[in-house]
Enzyme design. Structure first.
Site, PDB file in Angstrom:
ATOM      1  N   GLU A   1     -14.118 -13.585 -30.557  1.00  9.57           N
ATOM      2  CA  GLU A   1     -13.689 -13.978 -31.910  1.00  9.57           C
ATOM      3  C   GLU A   1     -14.294 -15.317 -32.298  1.00  9.57           C
ATOM      4  O   GLU A   1     -14.612 -15.556 -33.472  1.00  9.57           O
ATOM      5  CB  GLU A   1     -12.152 -13.994 -31.975  1.00  9.57           C
ATOM      6  CG  GLU A   1     -11.610 -12.573 -31.991  1.00  9.57           C
ATOM      7  CD  GLU A   1     -10.246 -12.414 -31.344  1.00  9.57           C
ATOM      8  OE1 GLU A   1      -9.533 -13.410 -31.160  1.00  9.57           O
ATOM      9  OE2 GLU A   1      -9.899 -11.260 -31.008  1.00  9.57           O
TER      10      GLU A   1
ATOM     11  N   GLU B   1     -14.986  -8.719 -21.736  1.00 13.72           N
ATOM     12  CA  GLU B   1     -14.230  -8.156 -22.863  1.00 13.72           C
ATOM     13  C   GLU B   1     -15.188  -7.424 -23.803  1.00 13.72           C
ATOM     14  O   GLU B   1     -15.834  -8.058 -24.649  1.00 13.72           O
ATOM     15  CB  GLU B   1     -13.527  -9.273 -23.641  1.00 13.72           C
ATOM     16  CG  GLU B   1     -12.513 -10.037 -22.836  1.00 13.72           C
ATOM     17  CD  GLU B   1     -11.423 -10.634 -23.731  1.00 13.72           C
ATOM     18  OE1 GLU B   1     -10.263 -10.300 -23.501  1.00 13.72           O
ATOM     19  OE2 GLU B   1     -11.734 -11.401 -24.649  1.00 13.72           O
TER      20      GLU B   1
ATOM     21  N   ASN C   1      -3.697 -14.228 -23.844  1.00  9.12           N
ATOM     22  CA  ASN C   1      -4.357 -14.962 -24.921  1.00  9.12           C
ATOM     23  C   ASN C   1      -3.555 -14.687 -26.189  1.00  9.12           C
ATOM     24  O   ASN C   1      -3.664 -13.618 -26.776  1.00  9.12           O
ATOM     25  CB  ASN C   1      -5.807 -14.488 -25.068  1.00  9.12           C
ATOM     26  CG  ASN C   1      -6.502 -15.133 -26.260  1.00  9.12           C
ATOM     27  OD1 ASN C   1      -5.975 -16.061 -26.873  1.00  9.12           O
ATOM     28  ND2 ASN C   1      -7.689 -14.638 -26.583  1.00  9.12           N
TER      29      ASN C   1
ATOM     30  N   HIS D   1     -14.779 -16.830 -26.392  1.00  3.82           N
ATOM     31  CA  HIS D   1     -14.158 -15.566 -26.796  1.00  3.82           C
ATOM     32  C   HIS D   1     -14.970 -14.931 -27.917  1.00  3.82           C
ATOM     33  O   HIS D   1     -15.528 -15.634 -28.766  1.00  3.82           O
ATOM     34  CB  HIS D   1     -12.713 -15.816 -27.256  1.00  3.82           C
ATOM     35  CG  HIS D   1     -11.942 -14.556 -27.406  1.00  3.82           C
ATOM     36  ND1 HIS D   1     -12.045 -13.761 -28.530  1.00  3.82           N
ATOM     37  CD2 HIS D   1     -11.079 -13.922 -26.574  1.00  3.82           C
ATOM     38  CE1 HIS D   1     -11.282 -12.693 -28.364  1.00  3.82           C
ATOM     39  NE2 HIS D   1     -10.683 -12.763 -27.198  1.00  3.82           N
TER      40      HIS D   1
ATOM     41  N   LYS E   1      -3.925 -15.980 -28.976  1.00  2.26           N
ATOM     42  CA  LYS E   1      -4.738 -16.139 -30.194  1.00  2.26           C
ATOM     43  C   LYS E   1      -3.956 -16.989 -31.207  1.00  2.26           C
ATOM     44  O   LYS E   1      -3.256 -17.910 -30.802  1.00  2.26           O
ATOM     45  CB  LYS E   1      -5.157 -14.769 -30.742  1.00  2.26           C
ATOM     46  CG  LYS E   1      -5.792 -13.909 -29.635  1.00  2.26           C
ATOM     47  CD  LYS E   1      -6.447 -12.656 -30.120  1.00  2.26           C
ATOM     48  CE  LYS E   1      -7.052 -11.909 -28.930  1.00  2.26           C
ATOM     49  NZ  LYS E   1      -7.780 -10.718 -29.300  1.00  2.26           N
TER      50      LYS E   1
HETATM   51  P1  13P Z   1      -6.214  -7.209 -27.008  1.00  2.63           P
HETATM   52  O1  13P Z   1      -5.529  -7.131 -25.655  1.00  2.63           O
HETATM   53  O2  13P Z   1      -5.261  -7.409 -28.139  1.00  2.63           O
HETATM   54  O3  13P Z   1      -7.176  -6.080 -27.207  1.00  2.63           O
HETATM   55  O4  13P Z   1      -7.094  -8.542 -26.965  1.00  2.63           O
HETATM   56  C1  13P Z   1      -7.926  -8.758 -25.893  1.00  2.63           C
HETATM   57  C2  13P Z   1      -8.458 -10.136 -25.994  1.00  2.63           C
HETATM   58  O5  13P Z   1      -9.249 -10.443 -26.864  1.00  2.63           O
HETATM   59  C3  13P Z   1      -7.992 -11.112 -25.018  1.00  2.63           C
HETATM   60  O6  13P Z   1      -8.747 -12.267 -25.085  1.00  2.63           O
END
Ligand code: 13P
Length: 250
Positions: free
Chosen positions: A96, A166, A9, A94, A11
């Site tokens: 976020e 997650e 991901n 997600h 992001k």
């Molecule tokens: P990190 O691997 O940077 O902790 O992020 C995890 C994540 O949110 C994947 O969707």
């Protein structure tokens, strides 16, 4: 046996030129992988990455999808639009998006149904905050998030979905759930699916762990029986690191 699936991901990182560099480096590094490999990239990179991964074992993923087919939804993309440029997977819900963009369990469900009906494979994210874990809400919360997300799908459709557990406190923090914590909570998610949809559905659904997963902790996590893969943030932004996670069994 469930085939492992490792998804990156990215992001809100990488422009098309940077995407070309990383994917070009990644292709030969992961071509012998025993896991399914997905990169979920920003929308501006879809066509670049789709062209590069054609005839490779890497699949293209998106990071969100709207539930309507078309219309007055400024800034949104529909499942058919994603499909039309070669997207096969889509991250939905997600943390976020839940935290910063008002995503709710209800909108997660709408997006999941739209994705599945268009032939996309959703990667549905669930997970608890630090406060929720400390107060022992984790199991109830992840079960609820999962069941709401899947509501209205057929058993066969659910079998094809991917769920990503997650824990919010582990995302981007360097804090990783212990192998046992991750395995236990993923077991809880699988039990919720088992209790509502039966064993054959629960046995088929792939459930990933996500949250500070990287080349140094992937082996331990993937050795756990319930963990079928990973959703990788930071460590997916460098081809070398991501390939080591993808090839965890080499
Ligand atoms: P990190 O691997 O940077 O902790 O992020 C995890 C994540 O949110 C994947 O969707």
């Amino acid at each position: 046996m469930r085939k492992p699936i490792i998804a990156g991901n990215w992001k809100m990182n990488k422009n098309p030129k940077q995407a070309e560099e990383i994917v070009t480096e990644l292709i030969p590094l992961v071509k012998e992988a025993n896991a399914d490999v997905v990169v979920c990239v920003p929308a501006v990179c879809y066509s670049t990455v789709a062209n590069l991964v054609k005839n490779t074992n890497i699949k293209l993923g998106a990071q969100n999808v709207h539930w309507e087919v078309s219309g007055a939804f400024t800034g949104e993309l529909s499942a058919d639009m994603l499909k039309s440029v070669g997207v096969e997977y889509v991250i939905i819900g997600h943390s976020e998006r839940r935290q910063y963009f008002g995503e709710t369990d209800r909108t997660v469900n709408l997006r999941v149904k739209a994705a599945v009906n268009a032939g996309l494979i959703p990667i549905i994210c669930v997970g608890e905050s630090k406060m929720e874990r400390e107060n022992n809400y984790t199991n109830a919360l992840v079960s609820y998030q999962t069941l709401i997300a899947l509501k209205g799908l057929t058993n066969d459709q659910i079998k094809n979905c991917v769920i990503a557990y997650e824990p919010v406190w582990a995302i981007g923090t360097g804090l990783v759930a212990t192998d046992e914590q991750a395995n236990e909570t993923i077991g809880v998610i699988r039990k919720a699916i088992n209790d509502n949809y039966g064993k054959d559905v629960a046995d088929a659904v792939r459930i990933q762990y996500g949250g500070s997963m990287n080349p140094s902790n992937v082996k331990g996590l993937m050795a756990q029986p319930e963990i079928d893969g990973g959703l990788i943030g930071g460590a997916s932004l460098k081809a070398q690191d991501f390939s080591k996670v993808v090839c965890f069994d080499k």
